[in-house]
Design a protein around this motif. Structure first.
Motif, PDB file in Angstrom:
ATOM      1  N   ASP A 160       0.830  -1.203   0.000  1.00 21.99           N
ATOM      2  CA  ASP A 160       0.000   0.000   0.000  1.00 21.99           C
ATOM      3  C   ASP A 160       0.866   1.255   0.000  1.00 21.99           C
ATOM      4  O   ASP A 160       0.550   2.234  -0.689  1.00 21.99           O
ATOM      5  N   ASP A 161       1.960   1.244   0.750  1.00 22.32           N
ATOM      6  CA  ASP A 161       2.890   2.381   0.735  1.00 22.32           C
ATOM      7  C   ASP A 161       3.484   2.579  -0.653  1.00 22.32           C
ATOM      8  O   ASP A 161       3.609   3.715  -1.132  1.00 22.32           O
ATOM      9  N   VAL A 162       3.876   1.496  -1.299  1.00 22.16           N
ATOM     10  CA  VAL A 162       4.472   1.608  -2.633  1.00 22.16           C
ATOM     11  C   VAL A 162       3.470   2.188  -3.617  1.00 22.16           C
ATOM     12  O   VAL A 162       3.790   3.091  -4.404  1.00 22.16           O
ATOM     13  N   LEU A 307      11.551   5.925  -2.054  1.00 23.35           N
ATOM     14  CA  LEU A 307      10.471   5.181  -1.402  1.00 23.35           C
ATOM     15  C   LEU A 307      10.700   5.114   0.099  1.00 23.35           C
ATOM     16  O   LEU A 307       9.770   5.342   0.888  1.00 23.35           O
ATOM     17  N   LEU A 308      11.905   4.808   0.529  1.00 26.67           N
ATOM     18  CA  LEU A 308      12.196   4.720   1.957  1.00 26.67           C
ATOM     19  C   LEU A 308      12.070   6.075   2.632  1.00 26.67           C
ATOM     20  O   LEU A 308      11.481   6.194   3.718  1.00 26.67           O
ATOM     21  N   GLN A 309      12.609   7.119   2.016  1.00 26.00           N
ATOM     22  CA  GLN A 309      12.572   8.438   2.634  1.00 26.00           C
ATOM     23  C   GLN A 309      11.163   8.995   2.697  1.00 26.00           C
ATOM     24  O   GLN A 309      10.752   9.577   3.720  1.00 26.00           O
ATOM     25  N   ALA A 310      10.377   8.824   1.628  1.00 27.47           N
ATOM     26  CA  ALA A 310       8.995   9.294   1.647  1.00 27.47           C
ATOM     27  C   ALA A 310       8.167   8.519   2.661  1.00 27.47           C
ATOM     28  O   ALA A 310       7.254   9.078   3.284  1.00 27.47           O
ATOM     29  N   TRP A 311       8.456   7.227   2.826  1.00 26.90           N
ATOM     30  CA  TRP A 311       7.741   6.439   3.845  1.00 26.90           C
ATOM     31  C   TRP A 311       8.021   6.999   5.237  1.00 26.90           C
ATOM     32  O   TRP A 311       7.113   7.072   6.074  1.00 26.90           O
ATOM     33  N   THR A 328      -1.124  18.285  -4.528  1.00 28.45           N
ATOM     34  CA  THR A 328      -2.510  17.837  -4.703  1.00 28.45           C
ATOM     35  C   THR A 328      -2.550  16.321  -4.659  1.00 28.45           C
ATOM     36  O   THR A 328      -1.581  15.650  -5.058  1.00 28.45           O
ATOM     37  N   GLU A 329      -3.677  15.760  -4.200  1.00 29.39           N
ATOM     38  CA  GLU A 329      -3.781  14.322  -3.968  1.00 29.39           C
ATOM     39  C   GLU A 329      -3.816  13.502  -5.254  1.00 29.39           C
ATOM     40  O   GLU A 329      -3.726  12.276  -5.195  1.00 29.39           O
ATOM     41  N   SER A 330      -3.929  14.110  -6.390  1.00 30.31           N
ATOM     42  CA  SER A 330      -3.909  13.359  -7.637  1.00 30.31           C
ATOM     43  C   SER A 330      -2.500  12.936  -8.041  1.00 30.31           C
ATOM     44  O   SER A 330      -2.340  12.110  -8.941  1.00 30.31           O
ATOM     45  N   ARG A 331      -1.487  13.462  -7.375  1.00 25.29           N
ATOM     46  CA  ARG A 331      -0.104  13.150  -7.699  1.00 25.29           C
ATOM     47  C   ARG A 331       0.441  12.118  -6.706  1.00 25.29           C
ATOM     48  O   ARG A 331      -0.141  11.889  -5.640  1.00 25.29           O
ATOM     49  N   PRO A 332       1.571  11.471  -7.016  1.00 27.99           N
ATOM     50  CA  PRO A 332       2.173  10.522  -6.062  1.00 27.99           C
ATOM     51  C   PRO A 332       2.529  11.207  -4.750  1.00 27.99           C
ATOM     52  O   PRO A 332       2.927  12.370  -4.712  1.00 27.99           O
ATOM     53  N   ARG A 333       2.405  10.459  -3.669  1.00 24.41           N
ATOM     54  CA  ARG A 333       2.654  11.038  -2.355  1.00 24.41           C
ATOM     55  C   ARG A 333       4.128  11.385  -2.141  1.00 24.41           C
ATOM     56  O   ARG A 333       4.447  12.150  -1.225  1.00 24.41           O
ATOM     57  N   ALA A 334       5.008  10.863  -2.957  1.00 16.88           N
ATOM     58  CA  ALA A 334       6.415  11.248  -2.840  1.00 16.88           C
ATOM     59  C   ALA A 334       6.615  12.725  -3.130  1.00 16.88           C
ATOM     60  O   ALA A 334       7.578  13.332  -2.645  1.00 16.88           O
ATOM     61  N   LEU A 335       5.719  13.324  -3.915  1.00 13.27           N
ATOM     62  CA  LEU A 335       5.814  14.740  -4.239  1.00 13.27           C
ATOM     63  C   LEU A 335       5.221  15.623  -3.153  1.00 13.27           C
ATOM     64  O   LEU A 335       5.254  16.850  -3.283  1.00 13.27           O
ATOM     65  N   ARG A 336       4.666  15.028  -2.120  1.00 14.67           N
ATOM     66  CA  ARG A 336       4.076  15.815  -1.040  1.00 14.67           C
ATOM     67  C   ARG A 336       5.139  16.470  -0.161  1.00 14.67           C
ATOM     68  O   ARG A 336       4.854  17.431   0.550  1.00 14.67           O
ATOM     69  N   TRP A 337       6.358  15.969  -0.219  1.00 13.37           N
ATOM     70  CA  TRP A 337       7.388  16.392   0.718  1.00 13.37           C
ATOM     71  C   TRP A 337       8.533  17.087   0.000  1.00 13.37           C
ATOM     72  O   TRP A 337       8.846  16.779  -1.148  1.00 13.37           O
ATOM     73  N   PRO A 376      -5.196  -1.050  -2.091  1.00 10.64           N
ATOM     74  CA  PRO A 376      -5.229  -2.244  -2.952  1.00 10.64           C
ATOM     75  C   PRO A 376      -5.397  -3.505  -2.119  1.00 10.64           C
ATOM     76  O   PRO A 376      -4.818  -3.638  -1.028  1.00 10.64           O
ATOM     77  N   ASP A 377      -6.176  -4.430  -2.612  1.00  3.63           N
ATOM     78  CA  ASP A 377      -6.408  -5.676  -1.882  1.00  3.63           C
ATOM     79  C   ASP A 377      -5.139  -6.505  -1.732  1.00  3.63           C
ATOM     80  O   ASP A 377      -4.988  -7.260  -0.767  1.00  3.63           O
ATOM     81  N   ILE A 378      -4.206  -6.349  -2.664  1.00  2.51           N
ATOM     82  CA  ILE A 378      -2.987  -7.151  -2.595  1.00  2.51           C
ATOM     83  C   ILE A 378      -2.100  -6.717  -1.433  1.00  2.51           C
ATOM     84  O   ILE A 378      -1.140  -7.413  -1.084  1.00  2.51           O
ATOM     85  N   ALA A 379      -2.396  -5.572  -0.818  1.00  4.29           N
ATOM     86  CA  ALA A 379      -1.622  -5.161   0.356  1.00  4.29           C
ATOM     87  C   ALA A 379      -1.787  -6.150   1.507  1.00  4.29           C
ATOM     88  O   ALA A 379      -0.920  -6.212   2.386  1.00  4.29           O
TER      89      ALA A 379
END
Length: 636
Positions: A160-162, A307-311, A328-337, A376-379
């Protein structure tokens, strides 16, 4: 001694056939011999039989080592024994992605990259990575559980994080290779899929000394191809760009300059690139890099560090993060920081994690992101992740709090199979819907969202099988009883010893980092001044002050005897000139107060004025006057 035969008898003694009772006993033993269960997840550790072997604990480590079997080789065990390690060298290619951008002249290449599902990687990679922060988290990673062991329990990077941080596919075909690639096979693959000559391919792999190519070589040979080029050249350039992209992000290795040619096989059919589970392969590769970095002799960390740093930013926003307000929430969360290098040292970050409370963790950071990107269910899949020859276990049952559920005692972690059993692993992955955690395995949801609850017996179990503290108490920075007792005596007869004691005291404060309160710094200055100012008085009276008795506990800096916030007096400013800082030294004939007694009042001046006061003459009386020179404001 006569030689023994194959049956265990000597050649001089006649062989004796086993009797019927012996044969019956053998059959009986074979009948009751238990058959190992191929699914160890169904046998939790806390339900094991009392006769099961329990390993003895290690210094600073778990009491029960039946889970963390390799803790004696872990970097945390070395740190506890006093062998520190410098911050890891990070392999981060975020800046190299800017050297090969897809503009309007390369729209045909971008269309293929967009259909592959890897287009978000071109914009969400962090150009800066913090060495102290990532190194401190590596010290808490354990390969047996593939989780970070925090003071309050386990945490990990989930599928889910990925999916939320990178927006790349986490479902699809498993990335698998039949066998490791040889140099000759790599040369043939470069000629076939990139259109290079045999000489160019051989020269490049020979320079890399492995079946790899340099990232710089890919940019030099294919970055100039545009839409005006031939179809074959565009196809070669597209494969080269994708190989360059995954080499800079998902599969960044510790060579820091190369990428393995074996990944080029995944881009043979460009229409099938989007069918792979890139997120699962990235997570397996990062797990393995973290596992390698837990060894004390390792000095480098690879994998996709964005991935590790954004987590870390997502789950510990109050400690390390710096948000981007335009996100904005439409973009990957890595861009939030906004990635940045924290000014603290590795030891300072390590101690901050040792003091971390459960209330400082954001357990469900993607609540606002669910409208754009659902869970995602696969999480919930519990099994193995694979990336080529890398196979790593994935345990969502150990981090239920990250999904909003009450954490229970998890089952025993299973050992992943060998990479050569790729067919079984692929079949298991293709039927991942049959291997997700059931509602019964997930348990109950937390009473409050993001509360991070656990069952009452969880922490008692966690204390036995894990280690909550990495930095040993006797080596912590700041002011501790053990550190103060190791200082030279206050009754030193030479000025050099007194100066060394004061410098040691100040060095302890400086090593504590900037997160300490101002009272700690003032208290250290007060005591250091008392050591230096009281030297003449001590020499004149030939008295020997008795040092404060040391306690066996390790108090926090705020509870140490040399400072108390209540003794600080902030007088009002009577004039433009700042008043002097008056610090009375201890009397020569009286011993210093005990550890429980408060120090004398300390008058702290207000902020300095714009005009500095004239330097006064030194006073030879018992009291020592220290004047604070105000700084002139720089004219703009």
């Amino acid at each position: 001694m006569p030689p023994r035969t194959r049956g265990g008898y000597t050649s001089d003694a006649p062989r004796r056939r086993p009797t019927g009772s012996e044969r019956r006993r053998r059959v009986h033993l074979r009948e009751v011999d238990p058959v190992p269960d191929p699914d160890p997840v169904e046998h939790p550790q806390h339900d094991r039989d009392e006769t099961e072997e329990v390993f003895e604990g290690a210094p600073g480590g778990p009491i029960d080592r039946s889970i963390l079997r390799s803790f004696h080789k872990h970097v945390a065990a070395k740190i506890w024994l006093g062998e520190d390690r410098a911050p890891l060298k990070l392999v981060n290619h975020g800046a190299k992605l800017q050297l090969w951008e897809l503009d309007m002249e390369r729209s045909r290449i971008y269309e293929t990259v967009h259909r592959s599902g890897l287009a978000p990687l071109t914009s969400c990679s962090h150009r800066v990575a913090s060495r102290p922060m990532l190194s401190a988290f590596c010290e808490r990673w354990h390969p047996e559980t593939t989780t970070f062991h925090m003071p309050f329990g386990e945490m990990t990077i989930t599928l889910d994080d990925v999916a939320s941080i990178l927006h790349i596919p986490v479902t699809g075909s498993m990335i698998s290779f039949p066998q490791p690639l040889r140099v000759d096979d790599a040369n043939a693959l470069l000629v076939e899929l990139l259109g290079t000559t045999d000489v160019e391919a051989s020269r490049e792999t020979e320079q890399c000394r492995s079946p790899s190519v340099r990232l710089l070589w890919l940019r030099d040979h294919f970055s100039t191809i545009t839409d005006a080029s031939s179809d074959d050249d565009i196809m070669f350039a597209t494969r080269a760009f994708l190989l360059h992209l995954v080499g800079c992000t998902l599969f960044a290795d510790k060579s820091a300059t190369n990428v393995a040619v074996v990944y080029l096989e995944l881009f043979r059919d460009l229409s099938m690139v989007g069918s792979y589970a890139w997120g699962a392969a990235c997570l397996a590769y990062l797990y393995r890099q973290l596992t390698t970095a837990t060894r004390f002799e390792v000095r480098q960390l690879g994998g996709y560090l964005t991935l590790l740093q954004a987590w870390i930013y997502e789950h510990f926003p109050e400690m390390f993060s710096s948000p981007d307000m335009s996100y904005t929430e439409s973009r990957p969360r890595a861009l939030r920081w906004r990635p940045h290098v924290i000014p603290d040292s590795l030891q300072s970050v390590r101690e901050r994690l040792d003091r971390l409370q459960i209330s400082e963790v954001c357990w469900e950071p993607y609540v606002d992101h669910r409208a754009e990107h659902p869970l995602p269910d696969i999480a919930w899949y519990s099994g193995c992740l694979k990336c080529g020859q890398v196979v790593e276990p994935y345990h969502p049952e150990r981090v239920l709090r990250q999904f909003g559920y009450i954490q229970t005692i998890p089952p025993r972690p299973f050992t992943p199979p060998r990479p050569d059993r790729s067919i079984l692993l692929e079949q298991y992955w293709e039927r991942w819907t049959d291997h997700v955690l059931t509602d019964q395995s997930r348990g109950r949801r937390c009473h409050y969202s993001g509360s991070g609850e656990s069952v009452p017996e969880y922490m008692a179990w966690y204390d036995r099988i894990s280690h909550r503290i990495v930095q040993p108490p006797q080596l912590r920075s700041g002011f501790t009883t053990d550190a103060r007792s190791s200082l030279p005596s206050h009754a030193a007869s030479t000025s050099d010893t007194r100066a060394a004691r004061a410098l040691t005291l100040l060095r302890l404060v400086i090593s504590g980092g900037r997160e300490q309160s101002v009272d700690v710094f003032w208290g250290a200055l007060n005591e250091a001044h008392g050591i230096l100012a009281g030297s003449d008085e001590t020499s004149a009276s030939h008295s020997t002050p008795t040092p404060a008795p040391a306690s066996h506990s390790t108090p926090s800096p705020a509870t140490l005897p040399f400072f108390s916030p209540a003794t600080f007096v902030y007088p009002p400013a009577a004039s433009d000139d700042p008043p002097p800082l008056i610090v009375p030294p201890p009397p020569a004939s009286v011993a210093p107060p005990a550890a429980s007694g408060p120090p004398p009042p300390l008058i702290v001046p207000p902020p300095p004025a714009s005009v500095a006061p004239p330097a006064p003459a030194l006073d030879s009386t018992a009291s020592t006057t220290v004047y604070v020179r105000a700084k002139r404001k720089k004219k703009t």
